[in-house]
Write a protein that holds these residues in place. Structure first.
Motif, PDB file in Angstrom:
ATOM      1  N   MET A  17       0.813  -1.176   0.000  1.00 26.81           N
ATOM      2  CA  MET A  17       0.000   0.000   0.000  1.00 26.81           C
ATOM      3  C   MET A  17       0.863   1.249   0.000  1.00 26.81           C
ATOM      4  O   MET A  17       0.503   2.237  -0.622  1.00 26.81           O
ATOM      5  CB  MET A  17      -0.935   0.011   1.216  1.00 26.81           C
ATOM      6  N   THR A  18       2.001   1.208   0.629  1.00 21.13           N
ATOM      7  CA  THR A  18       2.855   2.394   0.722  1.00 21.13           C
ATOM      8  C   THR A  18       3.259   2.899  -0.655  1.00 21.13           C
ATOM      9  O   THR A  18       3.202   4.096  -0.921  1.00 21.13           O
ATOM     10  CB  THR A  18       4.117   2.079   1.553  1.00 21.13           C
ATOM     11  N   VAL A  19       3.627   1.987  -1.548  1.00 23.20           N
ATOM     12  CA  VAL A  19       4.041   2.386  -2.898  1.00 23.20           C
ATOM     13  C   VAL A  19       2.879   3.059  -3.625  1.00 23.20           C
ATOM     14  O   VAL A  19       3.046   4.107  -4.246  1.00 23.20           O
ATOM     15  CB  VAL A  19       4.559   1.164  -3.691  1.00 23.20           C
ATOM     16  N   SER A  20       1.697   2.474  -3.549  1.00 23.04           N
ATOM     17  CA  SER A  20       0.527   3.057  -4.210  1.00 23.04           C
ATOM     18  C   SER A  20       0.180   4.415  -3.614  1.00 23.04           C
ATOM     19  O   SER A  20      -0.166   5.354  -4.345  1.00 23.04           O
ATOM     20  CB  SER A  20      -0.674   2.118  -4.091  1.00 23.04           C
ATOM     21  N   ALA A  21       0.241   4.535  -2.300  1.00 25.14           N
ATOM     22  CA  ALA A  21      -0.065   5.808  -1.641  1.00 25.14           C
ATOM     23  C   ALA A  21       0.932   6.882  -2.058  1.00 25.14           C
ATOM     24  O   ALA A  21       0.544   8.025  -2.341  1.00 25.14           O
ATOM     25  CB  ALA A  21      -0.057   5.632  -0.123  1.00 25.14           C
ATOM     26  N   ASP A  22       2.205   6.516  -2.122  1.00 32.75           N
ATOM     27  CA  ASP A  22       3.223   7.480  -2.553  1.00 32.75           C
ATOM     28  C   ASP A  22       3.016   7.880  -4.009  1.00 32.75           C
ATOM     29  O   ASP A  22       3.094   9.056  -4.364  1.00 32.75           O
ATOM     30  CB  ASP A  22       4.626   6.902  -2.377  1.00 32.75           C
ATOM     31  N   ARG A  23       2.733   6.884  -4.864  1.00 32.25           N
ATOM     32  CA  ARG A  23       2.529   7.147  -6.290  1.00 32.25           C
ATOM     33  C   ARG A  23       1.337   8.085  -6.516  1.00 32.25           C
ATOM     34  O   ARG A  23       1.364   8.926  -7.406  1.00 32.25           O
ATOM     35  CB  ARG A  23       2.313   5.830  -7.032  1.00 32.25           C
ATOM     36  N   ALA A  24       0.306   7.937  -5.716  1.00 33.69           N
ATOM     37  CA  ALA A  24      -0.897   8.756  -5.867  1.00 33.69           C
ATOM     38  C   ALA A  24      -0.832  10.050  -5.057  1.00 33.69           C
ATOM     39  O   ALA A  24      -1.769  10.842  -5.085  1.00 33.69           O
ATOM     40  CB  ALA A  24      -2.118   7.947  -5.440  1.00 33.69           C
ATOM     41  N   SER A  25       0.247  10.247  -4.316  1.00 30.98           N
ATOM     42  CA  SER A  25       0.428  11.442  -3.477  1.00 30.98           C
ATOM     43  C   SER A  25      -0.685  11.611  -2.457  1.00 30.98           C
ATOM     44  O   SER A  25      -1.168  12.714  -2.195  1.00 30.98           O
ATOM     45  CB  SER A  25       0.533  12.708  -4.350  1.00 30.98           C
ATOM     46  N   GLY A  28      -6.863 -18.848  -8.087  1.00 31.52           N
ATOM     47  CA  GLY A  28      -7.431 -19.270  -6.816  1.00 31.52           C
ATOM     48  C   GLY A  28      -6.448 -19.272  -5.670  1.00 31.52           C
ATOM     49  O   GLY A  28      -6.835 -19.205  -4.511  1.00 31.52           O
ATOM     50  N   ALA A  29      -5.157 -19.300  -5.991  1.00 33.74           N
ATOM     51  CA  ALA A  29      -4.132 -19.327  -4.953  1.00 33.74           C
ATOM     52  C   ALA A  29      -3.662 -17.928  -4.553  1.00 33.74           C
ATOM     53  O   ALA A  29      -2.858 -17.786  -3.646  1.00 33.74           O
ATOM     54  CB  ALA A  29      -2.933 -20.147  -5.428  1.00 33.74           C
ATOM     55  N   GLN A  30      -4.150 -16.910  -5.233  1.00 33.80           N
ATOM     56  CA  GLN A  30      -3.696 -15.552  -4.939  1.00 33.80           C
ATOM     57  C   GLN A  30      -4.309 -15.044  -3.646  1.00 33.80           C
ATOM     58  O   GLN A  30      -5.501 -15.219  -3.388  1.00 33.80           O
ATOM     59  CB  GLN A  30      -4.073 -14.603  -6.073  1.00 33.80           C
ATOM     60  N   ASP A  31      -3.476 -14.404  -2.855  1.00 35.80           N
ATOM     61  CA  ASP A  31      -3.935 -13.718  -1.650  1.00 35.80           C
ATOM     62  C   ASP A  31      -3.809 -12.221  -1.874  1.00 35.80           C
ATOM     63  O   ASP A  31      -3.003 -11.767  -2.693  1.00 35.80           O
ATOM     64  CB  ASP A  31      -3.086 -14.118  -0.441  1.00 35.80           C
ATOM     65  N   CYS A  32      -4.565 -11.465  -1.153  1.00 33.35           N
ATOM     66  CA  CYS A  32      -4.469 -10.016  -1.235  1.00 33.35           C
ATOM     67  C   CYS A  32      -3.076  -9.585  -0.776  1.00 33.35           C
ATOM     68  O   CYS A  32      -2.646  -9.931   0.321  1.00 33.35           O
ATOM     69  CB  CYS A  32      -5.549  -9.371  -0.367  1.00 33.35           C
ATOM     70  N   ALA A  33      -2.374  -8.848  -1.615  1.00 34.36           N
ATOM     71  CA  ALA A  33      -1.001  -8.451  -1.317  1.00 34.36           C
ATOM     72  C   ALA A  33      -0.905  -7.097  -0.617  1.00 34.36           C
ATOM     73  O   ALA A  33       0.180  -6.691  -0.237  1.00 34.36           O
ATOM     74  CB  ALA A  33      -0.190  -8.417  -2.622  1.00 34.36           C
ATOM     75  N   TRP A  34      -2.012  -6.419  -0.438  1.00 29.94           N
ATOM     76  CA  TRP A  34      -1.965  -5.114   0.212  1.00 29.94           C
ATOM     77  C   TRP A  34      -1.695  -5.287   1.704  1.00 29.94           C
ATOM     78  O   TRP A  34      -2.264  -6.145   2.357  1.00 29.94           O
ATOM     79  CB  TRP A  34      -3.294  -4.392   0.042  1.00 29.94           C
ATOM     80  N   SER A  35      -0.848  -4.444   2.218  1.00 31.51           N
ATOM     81  CA  SER A  35      -0.622  -4.395   3.663  1.00 31.51           C
ATOM     82  C   SER A  35      -0.815  -2.954   4.104  1.00 31.51           C
ATOM     83  O   SER A  35      -0.738  -2.037   3.293  1.00 31.51           O
ATOM     84  CB  SER A  35       0.785  -4.893   4.007  1.00 31.51           C
ATOM     85  N   GLY A  36      -1.090  -2.777   5.359  1.00 29.25           N
ATOM     86  CA  GLY A  36      -1.288  -1.425   5.869  1.00 29.25           C
ATOM     87  C   GLY A  36      -2.647  -0.840   5.522  1.00 29.25           C
ATOM     88  O   GLY A  36      -2.842   0.365   5.613  1.00 29.25           O
TER      89      GLY A  36
END
Length: 96
Positions: A1-9, A55-63
């Motif tokens: 989540m940190t990378v996305s938050a930084d990218r979106a300011s 089906g094996a994918q888990d949510c990769a977002w943290s924070g």
């Protein structure tokens, strides 16, 4: 989540909610078949391999806060919106 938050300011401390939508293999295969789009042909042609990856994918977002929605039935989307509005008011439950 940190990378996305930084990218979106996003401002520091912006509450983030991830709505994770889940469906069984049977439900997804039925919906893709009914949808009938060309982009789904390869998925359906080798369904076991496709589902093994998906089906094996888990949510990769943290924070972030998570709301999990079971999409095998008709989910109560109004309840999902109400849960998302409770950010900062304690832990959010999974929504099935």
């Amino acid at each position: 989540m940190t990378v996305s938050a930084d990218r979106a300011s996003w401002p520091a401390g912006t509450p983030v909610v991830v709505v994770e939508v889940r469906a069984s293999a049977e439900t997804l295969r039925t919906r893709l078949t009914q949808r009938g789009l060309p982009r789904d042909r390869a998925k359906l042609a080798d369904w076991p391999a496709f589902w093994q990856r998906l089906g094996a994918q888990d949510c990769a977002w943290s924070g972030a806060r998570h709301i999990v929605v079971d999409n095998d039935t008709q989910p109560d989307l109004d309840a999902v919106v109400r849960l998302a509005g409770k950010i900062g008011q304690g832990p959010l439950p999974a929504f099935y």
